[in-house]
Motif scaffolding. Structure first.
Motif, PDB file in Angstrom:
ATOM      1  N   ALA A 167       0.819  -1.222   0.000  1.00  0.00           N
ATOM      2  CA  ALA A 167       0.000   0.000   0.000  1.00  0.00           C
ATOM      3  C   ALA A 167       0.855   1.275   0.000  1.00  0.00           C
ATOM      4  O   ALA A 167       0.511   2.258  -0.638  1.00  0.00           O
ATOM      5  CB  ALA A 167      -0.925   0.009   1.213  1.00  0.00           C
ATOM      6  N   LEU A 168       1.974   1.244   0.713  1.00  0.00           N
ATOM      7  CA  LEU A 168       2.812   2.440   0.808  1.00  0.00           C
ATOM      8  C   LEU A 168       3.703   2.569  -0.431  1.00  0.00           C
ATOM      9  O   LEU A 168       3.701   1.698  -1.283  1.00  0.00           O
ATOM     10  CB  LEU A 168       3.662   2.382   2.081  1.00  0.00           C
ATOM     11  CG  LEU A 168       2.870   2.524   3.389  1.00  0.00           C
ATOM     12  CD1 LEU A 168       3.771   2.269   4.591  1.00  0.00           C
ATOM     13  CD2 LEU A 168       2.230   3.899   3.503  1.00  0.00           C
ATOM     14  N   HIS A 169       4.483   3.662  -0.460  1.00  0.00           N
ATOM     15  CA  HIS A 169       5.308   3.893  -1.645  1.00  0.00           C
ATOM     16  C   HIS A 169       6.642   3.146  -1.599  1.00  0.00           C
ATOM     17  O   HIS A 169       7.399   3.187  -2.556  1.00  0.00           O
ATOM     18  CB  HIS A 169       5.527   5.397  -1.879  1.00  0.00           C
ATOM     19  CG  HIS A 169       6.185   6.091  -0.729  1.00  0.00           C
ATOM     20  ND1 HIS A 169       5.501   6.863   0.174  1.00  0.00           N
ATOM     21  CD2 HIS A 169       7.473   6.116  -0.321  1.00  0.00           C
ATOM     22  CE1 HIS A 169       6.339   7.340   1.075  1.00  0.00           C
ATOM     23  NE2 HIS A 169       7.539   6.890   0.796  1.00  0.00           N
ATOM     24  N   TYR A 178       8.503   1.392   8.044  1.00  0.00           N
ATOM     25  CA  TYR A 178       7.924   2.560   8.718  1.00  0.00           C
ATOM     26  C   TYR A 178       8.062   2.489  10.235  1.00  0.00           C
ATOM     27  O   TYR A 178       7.963   3.503  10.912  1.00  0.00           O
ATOM     28  CB  TYR A 178       6.446   2.751   8.325  1.00  0.00           C
ATOM     29  CG  TYR A 178       5.472   1.742   8.894  1.00  0.00           C
ATOM     30  CD1 TYR A 178       5.073   1.809  10.222  1.00  0.00           C
ATOM     31  CD2 TYR A 178       4.928   0.732   8.105  1.00  0.00           C
ATOM     32  CE1 TYR A 178       4.177   0.890  10.746  1.00  0.00           C
ATOM     33  CE2 TYR A 178       4.039  -0.188   8.617  1.00  0.00           C
ATOM     34  CZ  TYR A 178       3.663  -0.103   9.943  1.00  0.00           C
ATOM     35  OH  TYR A 178       2.794  -1.027  10.448  1.00  0.00           O
ATOM     36  N   ASN A 213       2.177   1.103  -3.919  1.00  0.00           N
ATOM     37  CA  ASN A 213       1.029   1.978  -4.191  1.00  0.00           C
ATOM     38  C   ASN A 213      -0.193   1.224  -4.691  1.00  0.00           C
ATOM     39  O   ASN A 213      -0.987   1.758  -5.459  1.00  0.00           O
ATOM     40  CB  ASN A 213       1.408   3.062  -5.218  1.00  0.00           C
ATOM     41  CG  ASN A 213       2.423   4.041  -4.669  1.00  0.00           C
ATOM     42  OD1 ASN A 213       2.364   4.397  -3.492  1.00  0.00           O
ATOM     43  ND2 ASN A 213       3.359   4.457  -5.500  1.00  0.00           N
ATOM     44  N   VAL A 214      -0.335  -0.024  -4.292  1.00  0.00           N
ATOM     45  CA  VAL A 214      -1.548  -0.772  -4.637  1.00  0.00           C
ATOM     46  C   VAL A 214      -2.151  -1.310  -3.343  1.00  0.00           C
ATOM     47  O   VAL A 214      -1.479  -1.997  -2.577  1.00  0.00           O
ATOM     48  CB  VAL A 214      -1.256  -1.947  -5.596  1.00  0.00           C
ATOM     49  CG1 VAL A 214      -2.538  -2.723  -5.873  1.00  0.00           C
ATOM     50  CG2 VAL A 214      -0.637  -1.454  -6.894  1.00  0.00           C
ATOM     51  N   ILE A 215      -3.410  -0.975  -3.101  1.00  0.00           N
ATOM     52  CA  ILE A 215      -4.086  -1.423  -1.889  1.00  0.00           C
ATOM     53  C   ILE A 215      -5.121  -2.468  -2.275  1.00  0.00           C
ATOM     54  O   ILE A 215      -6.104  -2.141  -2.944  1.00  0.00           O
ATOM     55  CB  ILE A 215      -4.770  -0.234  -1.174  1.00  0.00           C
ATOM     56  CG1 ILE A 215      -3.739   0.861  -0.904  1.00  0.00           C
ATOM     57  CG2 ILE A 215      -5.438  -0.688   0.113  1.00  0.00           C
ATOM     58  CD1 ILE A 215      -4.341   2.125  -0.351  1.00  0.00           C
ATOM     59  N   LYS A 273      -8.961  -1.937  -2.138  1.00  0.00           N
ATOM     60  CA  LYS A 273      -9.305  -0.581  -2.583  1.00  0.00           C
ATOM     61  C   LYS A 273      -8.975  -0.419  -4.073  1.00  0.00           C
ATOM     62  O   LYS A 273      -9.843  -0.198  -4.890  1.00  0.00           O
ATOM     63  CB  LYS A 273      -8.539   0.480  -1.770  1.00  0.00           C
ATOM     64  CG  LYS A 273      -9.040   0.643  -0.352  1.00  0.00           C
ATOM     65  CD  LYS A 273     -10.328   1.454  -0.316  1.00  0.00           C
ATOM     66  CE  LYS A 273     -10.785   1.744   1.108  1.00  0.00           C
ATOM     67  NZ  LYS A 273     -12.123   2.349   1.143  1.00  0.00           N
ATOM     68  N   THR A 274      -7.668  -0.519  -4.396  1.00  0.00           N
ATOM     69  CA  THR A 274      -7.255  -0.362  -5.794  1.00  0.00           C
ATOM     70  C   THR A 274      -7.687  -1.577  -6.613  1.00  0.00           C
ATOM     71  O   THR A 274      -8.184  -1.459  -7.728  1.00  0.00           O
ATOM     72  CB  THR A 274      -5.723  -0.200  -5.897  1.00  0.00           C
ATOM     73  OG1 THR A 274      -5.270   0.650  -4.853  1.00  0.00           O
ATOM     74  CG2 THR A 274      -5.319   0.363  -7.240  1.00  0.00           C
ATOM     75  N   ILE A 275      -7.455  -2.751  -6.022  1.00  0.00           N
ATOM     76  CA  ILE A 275      -7.810  -4.005  -6.687  1.00  0.00           C
ATOM     77  C   ILE A 275      -8.559  -4.853  -5.661  1.00  0.00           C
ATOM     78  O   ILE A 275      -8.114  -4.978  -4.516  1.00  0.00           O
ATOM     79  CB  ILE A 275      -6.540  -4.765  -7.153  1.00  0.00           C
ATOM     80  CG1 ILE A 275      -5.760  -3.949  -8.198  1.00  0.00           C
ATOM     81  CG2 ILE A 275      -6.892  -6.140  -7.706  1.00  0.00           C
ATOM     82  CD1 ILE A 275      -4.409  -4.546  -8.562  1.00  0.00           C
ATOM     83  N   GLU A 312     -10.901  -9.744  -7.946  1.00  0.00           N
ATOM     84  CA  GLU A 312     -10.194  -9.475  -9.200  1.00  0.00           C
ATOM     85  C   GLU A 312      -8.852 -10.196  -9.231  1.00  0.00           C
ATOM     86  O   GLU A 312      -8.435 -10.737 -10.250  1.00  0.00           O
ATOM     87  CB  GLU A 312      -9.921  -7.973  -9.359  1.00  0.00           C
ATOM     88  CG  GLU A 312     -11.128  -7.136  -9.728  1.00  0.00           C
ATOM     89  CD  GLU A 312     -10.762  -5.664  -9.763  1.00  0.00           C
ATOM     90  OE1 GLU A 312     -10.225  -5.201 -10.776  1.00  0.00           O
ATOM     91  OE2 GLU A 312     -10.994  -4.982  -8.734  1.00  0.00           O
ATOM     92  N   GLU A 347      -9.927 -12.285 -12.790  1.00  0.00           N
ATOM     93  CA  GLU A 347      -9.324 -11.885 -14.070  1.00  0.00           C
ATOM     94  C   GLU A 347      -7.802 -11.729 -14.035  1.00  0.00           C
ATOM     95  O   GLU A 347      -7.149 -11.853 -15.054  1.00  0.00           O
ATOM     96  CB  GLU A 347      -9.994 -10.604 -14.562  1.00  0.00           C
ATOM     97  CG  GLU A 347      -9.853  -9.425 -13.610  1.00  0.00           C
ATOM     98  CD  GLU A 347     -11.061  -8.492 -13.631  1.00  0.00           C
ATOM     99  OE1 GLU A 347     -12.141  -8.909 -13.161  1.00  0.00           O
ATOM    100  OE2 GLU A 347     -10.906  -7.346 -14.106  1.00  0.00           O
ATOM    101  N   GLY A 380      -1.541  -2.838  11.761  1.00  0.00           N
ATOM    102  CA  GLY A 380      -1.105  -1.449  11.591  1.00  0.00           C
ATOM    103  C   GLY A 380      -2.070  -0.415  12.109  1.00  0.00           C
ATOM    104  O   GLY A 380      -1.901   0.775  11.883  1.00  0.00           O
ATOM    105  N   ASN A 391      -5.391  -4.018  10.514  1.00  0.00           N
ATOM    106  CA  ASN A 391      -6.121  -3.025   9.741  1.00  0.00           C
ATOM    107  C   ASN A 391      -7.370  -3.673   9.125  1.00  0.00           C
ATOM    108  O   ASN A 391      -7.265  -4.702   8.472  1.00  0.00           O
ATOM    109  CB  ASN A 391      -5.192  -2.496   8.639  1.00  0.00           C
ATOM    110  CG  ASN A 391      -5.740  -1.254   8.004  1.00  0.00           C
ATOM    111  OD1 ASN A 391      -6.924  -1.183   7.682  1.00  0.00           O
ATOM    112  ND2 ASN A 391      -4.896  -0.270   7.828  1.00  0.00           N
ATOM    113  N   LEU A 403      -9.186  -2.729   6.682  1.00  0.00           N
ATOM    114  CA  LEU A 403      -9.480  -2.316   5.313  1.00  0.00           C
ATOM    115  C   LEU A 403      -9.805  -3.467   4.352  1.00  0.00           C
ATOM    116  O   LEU A 403     -10.779  -3.428   3.610  1.00  0.00           O
ATOM    117  CB  LEU A 403      -8.262  -1.547   4.808  1.00  0.00           C
ATOM    118  CG  LEU A 403      -8.556  -0.332   3.964  1.00  0.00           C
ATOM    119  CD1 LEU A 403      -7.558   0.759   4.264  1.00  0.00           C
ATOM    120  CD2 LEU A 403      -8.512  -0.705   2.533  1.00  0.00           C
TER     121      LEU A 403
END
Lengths: 283, 463
Positions: free
Chosen positions: B171-173, B181, B210-212, B215-217, B221, B225, B238, B398, B400
């Motif tokens: 998720a982070l950069h 972190y 940068n992929v959560i 959320k992002t995917i 999915e 796919e 976290g 978390n 999420l």
């Protein structure tokens, strides 16, 4: 990395960007946001998703230059890449009420109403946008907003365009029955004092109202807790529980105070980047 | 047989006064002479039970004997084939309650310094030349790993070694999770972490930052796919916990997660060269006495606090921090306030922290955790003047991913439920391990869970 496909100045300090972000565009829903980082050593800042195009795989964001990072953002040009872009974050906006929905946008906040009000209109609601700014030249996206809602109301503090006065004064008129009529629900996005004033305006008439809070954030996924806000005496994380909250239950005083936590450091950082520019003769 | 020396070879450390003002590593590491000397202390037990103390089951005697024989390359090969993160584990594992607790020589004397030796070998490999990688990603089934913390990295490394194409979603950069972190530079330099992660990339592991997932995917999915045959969830714990006392939202109150992330991930110590600041006054109080609390209070000193305080409602006997971390904090001048429980954060009229109101505690009967229950002493309230308060009282998983994924069972603490002692979640081909399952624990337990999950995923995909 996300490539900038389009850049359009909206005001001297506000720019619209269309970026290539197919995964986020596919997943995004109205009301969500992204986090960006511009450079190595740069901050992570949240930006509201103004619009998205799933087919084209693009995301529209509007950036107002208020601090170091947003100013660096303003220097990015078409063809350049945003170093880090992650999202969509936050809970999508849910509007439980049907009928006349009024979106109030202050300053660059109006951008965030784009996808939101279009979806509501598609759902069958009557939609009104009150777009307000200090003066005519600072009103943004009027053409786009006209297309996606039933009524676009403009307000300027100096009367240079539309209604002469604050968005809340126009909203109060509508609550009192002025056309296009009293809202069944209000969504306000903009500077904290404006959102607070909207909350006060709708409270007496008991019109359900949501505001989009933009506290300081780092990760945007619930990990740091820096974005905590008090809503109905409960602590919430704006990044995962928000960004939309019941305007009548938000502790605005605390939210405003917390957003000013780093004012001193922000000035220091701005001065520094200005000095660096002078040193390399850019300014 | 020569008489074995009774003491561990001490770890060379930087001077406490000097080091408490910068971020360079506190432990300097053994030289070759130290390492050989220490390795020779191993008793060469017929039944090396030290291995039982290791969550990733490193064949400890093998690499220790190779050090003693001067075969550092061989030692590195042994380590790397059993633990994808030796330079990390050699630095942050609580060996004293794991391998070293089992060590036979430790029954009468001090155990062999297995952790220091592990770190020595890993550093040697880093400085000389990495162990050659010969694996091929020749299997058809792709595996997705969610989270690039210790559980995810180890799981990815093991699966790649078994020939599976693996993609880690972070998720982070930057990858590393809590290693990035959470754990400060002075305990785990980020170039060491980067090096370890590079070795995984050389194995063929793909890392997408940068992929959560959720959320992002969406999980569906991933498994639909996108064609992943199995998923490992290593999303950690976290989500910071707050105490719920008045004044927690005053300016200058942080969660340990936020405080450490600002410094470790965002480099606030380098502000304004880096853009993210951290707010540190003269006196910083850290609530809690685990390893994270020690990291936090020692970080506070390094970013400019004049006095670091640890405030804990129990006594030093019950603290969960490692002995070494506690010792280092004492050396660096941290003040410890035991049997002291915060009841309110006090602030000035502008909303800035000015003090911490506390009550003295005494210890009663053991509670559910087996530790003595702290009981407040009536009328003992007092105010400690401080400029910052950092809460380091634990994290939870978390929510999420759970919020957005169907069919994943969790318990009342938000931990993923796995079947019996396995890594299998309630969803087919979805596995989980580390803090996401156990709640906040240690790096090495997460690494062990990642390793176990890798073999379960292998068995699942071969079934």
């Amino acid at each position: 990395m996300a490539k900038i496909l389009e850049k359009r100045p909206l005001t001297p300090v506000t720019k619209l960007y269309k970026v290539d972000a197919p995964l986020i565009a596919k997943a995004a829903k109205p009301g969500q946001f992204v986090i960006v980082r511009i450079r190595e050593g740069g901050e992570r800042i949240p930006l509201t998703i103004a619009d998205y195009d799933r087919n084209a795989g693009t995301l529209t964001i509007v950036v107002q230059e208020v601090g170091t990072t947003t100013m660096q953002f303003g220097e990015l040009e078409v063809g350049e890449e945003i170093l880090d872009l992650v999202g969509p974050l936050g809970m999508p906006l849910e509007i439980p009420v049907e009928g006349h929905i009024v979106g109030v946008g202050g300053g660059f906040g109006a951008a965030a109403l784009l996808c939101l009000m279009r979806e509501l209109r598609a759902r069958g609601d009557t939609t009104t946008i009150i777009n307000g700014a200090r003066e005519k030249d600072l009103l943004i996206l009027n053409e786009e907003l006209t297309e996606i809602c039933d009524n676009l109301e403009l307000c300027t503090d100096d009367g240079s365009a539309g209604f002469h006065g604050f968005v809340t004064e126009r909203l109060a008129q509508m609550i009192d029955g002025d056309a296009p009529g009293c809202p069944d629900m209000v969504v306000a996005i903009g500077p904290m004092p404006m959102m607070r004033a909207v909350a006060e305006t709708t409270a007496a008439a008991k019109i359900p109202t949501l505001v989009s809070l933009d506290p300081l954030m780092i990760d945007g996924t619930g990990m740091c807790g820096g974005c905590r806000v008090t809503v109905n005496n409960e602590v919430k994380f704006a990044c995962v529980d928000g960004p939309f909250f019941d305007a009548h239950l938000v502790d605005f005083e605390e939210a405003v105070r917390r957003n000013k936590m780093y004012v001193k450091q922000e000035h220091e950082a701005k001065d520094r980047s200005h000095c660096l520019k002078l040193a390399v003769g850019q300014d | 047989m020569p008489v074995k020396r009774v003491e561990k070879t001490p770890m060379p450390e930087r001077d406490a006064v000097l080091r408490s003002h910068d971020f360079e590593e506190v432990n300097e590491g053994y030289g070759i002479a130290h390492a050989k000397f220490e390795a020779e202390r191993c008793l060469r037990c017929q039944d090396p039970i030290c291995i039982d103390g290791c969550p990733v089951r490193v064949p400890i005697p093998d690499f220790v004997h190779k050090i003693a024989a001067g075969d550092m390359r061989g030692a590195a090969e042994v380590l790397r084939s059993s633990n994808p993160l030796p330079a990390v584990c050699g630095r942050v594992c609580p060996q004293e309650v794991q391998c070293e607790e089992q060590c036979s020589i430790g029954i009468r004397f001090k155990p062999v310094a297995i952790g220091y030796l592990e770190r020595f070998v890993a550093d040697w490999e880093m400085q000389q030349a990495p162990v050659e990688i010969t694996n091929k990603l020749d299997r058809a089934e792709k595996v997705a790993i969610i989270g690039s913390g210790p559980a995810g990295l180890v799981c990815a490394g093991e699966l790649a070694r078994l020939g599976y194409p693996v993609t880690i979603f972070e998720a982070l950069h930057a990858p590393g999770g809590v290693l990035r972190y959470g754990i400060p530079e002075f305990r785990l330099p980020k170039d060491v972490l980067d090096w370890e992660i590079d070795q995984l990339r050389k194995l063929g592991v793909e890392i997408r930052c940068n992929v959560i997932i959720g959320k992002t995917i969406a999980m569906d999915e991933l498994m639909g796919e996108m064609g992943f045959s199995a998923v490992f969830i290593g999303t950690g714990a976290g989500l910071p916990t707050f105490m719920g006392i008045p004044g927690e939202n005053l300016n200058g109150v942080y969660s340990a997660n936020e405080f450490l992330t600002r410094v470790n991930l965002m480099r606030a110590n380098d502000f304004p060269n880096a853009d993210t600041p951290v707010m540190v006054g003269k006196r910083v109080a850290v609530i809690g006495a685990g390893n994270t609390a020690m990291d936090t209070v020692r970080t506070a000193l390094r970013v400019g606090a004049e006095q670091g305080l640890v405030v804990y409602r129990r006594s030093d006997k019950e603290m969960t921090a490692r002995v070494e971390e506690h010792q280092h904090a004492i050396e660096e001048g941290v003040e410890f306030h035991w049997l002291t429980n915060p009841i309110e954060v006090l602030g000035d009229e502008d909303g800035w922290v000015t003090g911490l109101k506390c009550i003295r505690m005494q210890l009663g009967e053991p509670d559910a955790s087996g530790r003595a229950r702290p009981i407040p002493i009536k009328g003992s309230e007092f105010v400690m003047p401080v400029d910052n308060v950092v809460l380091s009282i634990g994290n939870r998983p978390n929510p999420l991913l759970l919020q957005t994924t169907k069919g994943l069972e969790s318990n009342k603490w938000g931990c993923l439920v796995v079947r019996d002692q396995s890594s299998e979640t309630s969803r087919d081909h979805v596995f989980a391990g580390g803090d996401a399952v156990t709640g906040a624990a240690t790096v090495i337990l997460a690494a062990g869970a990642g390793k176990d999950a890798a073999s379960e995923i292998h068995a699942d995909l071969r079934a």
